[in-house]
Design a protein around this motif. Structure first.
Motif, PDB file in Angstrom:
ATOM      1  N   UNK A  26      37.760 -32.596 -98.163  1.00  0.00           N
ATOM      2  CA  UNK A  26      36.675 -33.511 -98.508  1.00  0.00           C
ATOM      3  C   UNK A  26      36.511 -33.705-100.013  1.00  0.00           C
ATOM      4  N   UNK A  27      36.953 -32.737-100.824  1.00  0.00           N
ATOM      5  CA  UNK A  27      36.841 -32.911-102.278  1.00  0.00           C
ATOM      6  C   UNK A  27      37.861 -33.919-102.804  1.00  0.00           C
ATOM      7  N   UNK A  28      38.922 -34.149-102.052  1.00  0.00           N
ATOM      8  CA  UNK A  28      39.973 -35.095-102.459  1.00  0.00           C
ATOM      9  C   UNK A  28      39.841 -36.443-101.780  1.00  0.00           C
ATOM     10  N   UNK A  29      39.476 -36.432-100.493  1.00  0.00           N
ATOM     11  CA  UNK A  29      39.411 -37.682 -99.736  1.00  0.00           C
ATOM     12  C   UNK A  29      38.588 -37.476 -98.474  1.00  0.00           C
ATOM     13  N   UNK A  30      38.013 -38.566 -97.987  1.00  0.00           N
ATOM     14  CA  UNK A  30      37.300 -38.552 -96.712  1.00  0.00           C
ATOM     15  C   UNK A  30      38.260 -39.039 -95.638  1.00  0.00           C
ATOM     16  N   UNK A  31      38.804 -38.121 -94.861  1.00  0.00           N
ATOM     17  CA  UNK A  31      39.808 -38.476 -93.862  1.00  0.00           C
ATOM     18  C   UNK A  31      39.251 -39.314 -92.723  1.00  0.00           C
ATOM     19  N   UNK A  69      45.646 -41.924 -72.786  1.00  0.00           N
ATOM     20  CA  UNK A  69      45.993 -42.761 -73.944  1.00  0.00           C
ATOM     21  C   UNK A  69      45.544 -42.054 -75.211  1.00  0.00           C
ATOM     22  N   UNK A  70      46.261 -42.283 -76.277  1.00  0.00           N
ATOM     23  CA  UNK A  70      45.891 -41.671 -77.557  1.00  0.00           C
ATOM     24  C   UNK A  70      46.307 -42.579 -78.701  1.00  0.00           C
ATOM     25  N   UNK A  71      45.631 -42.415 -79.789  1.00  0.00           N
ATOM     26  CA  UNK A  71      45.958 -43.160 -80.995  1.00  0.00           C
ATOM     27  C   UNK A  71      46.940 -42.365 -81.845  1.00  0.00           C
ATOM     28  N   UNK A  72      47.858 -43.076 -82.476  1.00  0.00           N
ATOM     29  CA  UNK A  72      48.775 -42.464 -83.426  1.00  0.00           C
ATOM     30  C   UNK A  72      48.307 -42.833 -84.831  1.00  0.00           C
ATOM     31  N   UNK A  73      48.165 -41.829 -85.670  1.00  0.00           N
ATOM     32  CA  UNK A  73      47.541 -41.999 -86.977  1.00  0.00           C
ATOM     33  C   UNK A  73      48.520 -41.765 -88.115  1.00  0.00           C
ATOM     34  N   UNK A  74      48.205 -42.385 -89.240  1.00  0.00           N
ATOM     35  CA  UNK A  74      48.728 -41.946 -90.520  1.00  0.00           C
ATOM     36  C   UNK A  74      47.525 -41.744 -91.438  1.00  0.00           C
ATOM     37  N   UNK A  75      47.488 -40.605 -92.116  1.00  0.00           N
ATOM     38  CA  UNK A  75      46.404 -40.288 -93.040  1.00  0.00           C
ATOM     39  C   UNK A  75      46.934 -40.296 -94.469  1.00  0.00           C
ATOM     40  N   UNK A  76      46.089 -40.776 -95.375  1.00  0.00           N
ATOM     41  CA  UNK A  76      46.440 -40.804 -96.790  1.00  0.00           C
ATOM     42  C   UNK A  76      45.204 -40.391 -97.597  1.00  0.00           C
ATOM     43  N   UNK A  77      45.393 -40.047 -98.872  1.00  0.00           N
ATOM     44  CA  UNK A  77      44.255 -39.564 -99.682  1.00  0.00           C
ATOM     45  C   UNK A  77      43.363 -40.681-100.212  1.00  0.00           C
ATOM     46  N   UNK A  78      43.009 -41.647 -99.395  1.00  0.00           N
ATOM     47  CA  UNK A  78      42.031 -42.666 -99.762  1.00  0.00           C
ATOM     48  C   UNK A  78      42.385 -43.448-101.004  1.00  0.00           C
ATOM     49  N   UNK A  79      41.456 -43.526-101.944  1.00  0.00           N
ATOM     50  CA  UNK A  79      41.672 -44.295-103.161  1.00  0.00           C
ATOM     51  C   UNK A  79      42.746 -43.691-104.045  1.00  0.00           C
ATOM     52  N   UNK A  80      43.107 -42.442-103.790  1.00  0.00           N
ATOM     53  CA  UNK A  80      44.155 -41.791-104.566  1.00  0.00           C
ATOM     54  C   UNK A  80      45.553 -42.018-103.975  1.00  0.00           C
ATOM     55  N   UNK A  81      45.638 -42.789-102.900  1.00  0.00           N
ATOM     56  CA  UNK A  81      46.925 -43.086-102.289  1.00  0.00           C
ATOM     57  C   UNK A  81      47.791 -43.874-103.265  1.00  0.00           C
ATOM     58  N   UNK A  82      49.026 -43.433-103.464  1.00  0.00           N
ATOM     59  CA  UNK A  82      49.903 -44.141-104.393  1.00  0.00           C
ATOM     60  C   UNK A  82      50.254 -45.520-103.834  1.00  0.00           C
ATOM     61  N   UNK A  83      50.596 -46.466-104.707  1.00  0.00           N
ATOM     62  CA  UNK A  83      50.704 -47.873-104.331  1.00  0.00           C
ATOM     63  C   UNK A  83      51.729 -48.121-103.235  1.00  0.00           C
ATOM     64  N   UNK A  84      52.889 -47.509-103.346  1.00  0.00           N
ATOM     65  CA  UNK A  84      53.915 -47.742-102.334  1.00  0.00           C
ATOM     66  C   UNK A  84      53.423 -47.298-100.961  1.00  0.00           C
ATOM     67  N   UNK A  85      52.774 -46.160-100.903  1.00  0.00           N
ATOM     68  CA  UNK A  85      52.237 -45.660 -99.636  1.00  0.00           C
ATOM     69  C   UNK A  85      51.156 -46.586 -99.103  1.00  0.00           C
ATOM     70  N   UNK A  86      50.261 -47.053 -99.973  1.00  0.00           N
ATOM     71  CA  UNK A  86      49.190 -47.947 -99.551  1.00  0.00           C
ATOM     72  C   UNK A  86      49.744 -49.264 -99.017  1.00  0.00           C
ATOM     73  N   UNK A  87      50.740 -49.812 -99.706  1.00  0.00           N
ATOM     74  CA  UNK A  87      51.358 -51.057 -99.258  1.00  0.00           C
ATOM     75  C   UNK A  87      52.058 -50.868 -97.913  1.00  0.00           C
ATOM     76  N   UNK A  88      52.723 -49.739 -97.745  1.00  0.00           N
ATOM     77  CA  UNK A  88      53.400 -49.468 -96.478  1.00  0.00           C
ATOM     78  C   UNK A  88      52.397 -49.344 -95.334  1.00  0.00           C
ATOM     79  N   UNK A  89      51.284 -48.652 -95.566  1.00  0.00           N
ATOM     80  CA  UNK A  89      50.278 -48.484 -94.521  1.00  0.00           C
ATOM     81  C   UNK A  89      49.670 -49.823 -94.116  1.00  0.00           C
ATOM     82  N   UNK A  90      49.464 -50.700 -95.083  1.00  0.00           N
ATOM     83  CA  UNK A  90      48.966 -52.039 -94.772  1.00  0.00           C
ATOM     84  C   UNK A  90      49.983 -52.807 -93.940  1.00  0.00           C
TER      85      UNK A  90
END
Length: 449
Positions: A126-131, A273-294
């Motif tokens: 929680x100190x780094x990101x709200x998952x 049924x279940x959801x498949x997730x990817x988690x990242x560190x919120x606003x601290x997510x690096x650009x390539x990772x953020x673009x890929x998740x989008x």
């Protein structure tokens, strides 16, 4: 645009590598710096993550994206060139819990998980990101946990409770549940697997414990192949790994038994049924990772999800085949409609849409635009979990449908028609967290043309 410099993370692990440049060629591939690393679920990492990443890289890559082994089991490297610079992505698929540990230790950019983040994991980071926030929690696909038996097994359906008793060793012979007189052989995923976490949560719960005789597997495909070769076997795996095994229909409480299909899994009506997730560190997510998740959550990315064998979140219209359990009043209500393969569900309280639902609002709007449909051809039907009386349940179901209708206004869909159906037609055990999450829903129907 992708460049090696813009996406290179300057962690201690990676900063040390340039100092060893004369030795780089002598090192194994896994020792070199990677521009992005995805760690976690084997369910996601075996096929889905590499397929999504390959398609993402191909958008800006010069030439072919190459997939290479990393020298370790269940790890892959994806190599490409963008703007004349090499790009390297590692996908390490050793189980959902390993992905959390890698993200927490700053060794992963993305944590792939076939289960939601646990409260303990959310608290620890929680100190780094709200998952739990939309910029950290990304639903990339829907999966159905398939219960598998040998193709010649005469058993066709089981309740969740019976399934729990089987895997706890309380039912040990197929003859006890309508099968042949033969001992039941148990096949289960290993303790690091999100597939196992899901099965343990949805089937075993706090009532049952996995019998010690169960054979454990790190891979869904390996488990399914073993089940298909053992006439006495029963196991569970992700829907994309059914292969040559037979899939059973599963019932929960008084709800009818359902097999995992496009509609039952995408709507999450199927009890496993279940959801498949990817988690990242919120606003601290690096650009390539953020673009890929989008990209992974986009219409194009979800089309790749479908090709991978999982269930896409892109809505499609399906005309359900009603059985005798569906009330005549509901059949009349929906007679001129088809159902979209999406349900709106809620995170907290009665009317707050969860992270997936927030993105599904846009998906429904895009579907209507693509199919040249208007808001007047949409019908939202709300449902409630079991309440103390019918009037209360009816009010809650209508409020849920109204909340979705209001939320759709922000996406250009004004005044979508809505109604409530109370606490009727449950899809699972009513009441409690499980019942509230699954029965408390809003279905989306579109008028037939």
């Amino acid at each position: 645009m992708l460049t090696l410099l813009s996406h290179l993370r300057l962690s201690a692990r990676r900063l040390a590598l340039p100092l060893l440049s004369p030795l780089i060629l002598a090192l194994p591939l896994s020792a070199q710096a990677n521009d992005l690393e995805i760690h976690g679920s084997n369910t996601i990492g075996a096929r889905l993550a590499p397929m999504l990443m390959t398609a993402y890289l191909q958008q800006s890559a010069t030439g072919k994206v190459t997939e290479r082994p990393n020298g370790k089991e269940n790890e892959k490297l994806l190599l490409a060139n963008a703007n004349g610079k090499p790009v390297r992505v590692l996908v390490a698929a050793h189980g959902s819990s390993t992905g959390y540990k890698a993200l927490a230790a700053n060794r992963a950019d993305i944590w792939a998980s076939s289960r939601p983040a646990k409260d303990s994991e959310i608290g620890a980071l929680k100190s780094r990101a709200d998952l739990t926030a939309p910029d950290s929690e990304h639903v990339i696909a829907i999966d159905g946990l398939a219960v598998l038996v040998h193709p010649a097994n005469p058993v066709n359906e089981l309740s969740i409770d019976t399934l729990g008793k089987i895997f706890a060793g309380e039912i040990r012979n197929w003859s006890e549940i309508g099968g042949s007189d033969s001992p039941i052989h148990l096949y289960a995923r290993d303790d690091r697997s999100g597939t196992w976490d899901t099965f343990k949560s949805l089937v075993l719960g706090k009532t049952y414990k996995l019998d010690a005789s169960a054979k454990r597997f790190e891979s869904n495909d390996q488990l399914s192949d073993s089940v298909s070769q053992d006439a006495s076997a029963i196991g569970f795996a992700g829907l994309a790994s059914v292969r040559d095994s037979k899939v059973l229909a599963i019932s929960d409480g008084n709800a009818p038994a359902l097999k995992p299909t496009q509609l039952t899994v995408a709507s999450e009506d199927y009890p496993l049924a279940r959801r498949l997730f990817m988690y990242s560190p919120g606003q601290k997510t690096q650009k390539m990772a953020a673009d890929f998740l989008e990209f992974a959550q986009s219409e194009e990315g979800q089309a790749i999800v479908s090709r991978s064998g999982f269930i896409s979140q892109n809505p499609m219209a399906v005309k359900p085949n009603f059985d005798d359990s569906v009330p005549a009043s509901f059949q009349r209500l929906t007679a001129n409609y088809s159902r979209l393969t999406v349900n709106f569900r809620f995170s907290k309280g009665r009317t707050k849409l969860d992270n997936k639902a927030q993105r599904d609002l846009k998906r429904v709007a895009d579907y209507l635009s693509r199919e040249h449909l208007t808001a007047g051809e949409l019908l939202l039907i709300g449902f409630a979990d079991q309440q103390s009386n019918e009037l209360r349940a009816q009010m809650i179901s209508e409020l849920r449908a109204l909340s979705v209708s209001k939320a759709l206004k922000d996406h250009g869909i004004p005044e979508a028609a809505y109604t409530g159906y109370g606490q009727y037609m449950p899809v699972g055990t009513a009441g409690g967290n499980s019942g509230q999450q699954r029965n408390g829903r809003v279905e989306v129907w579109v008028r037939n043309h």
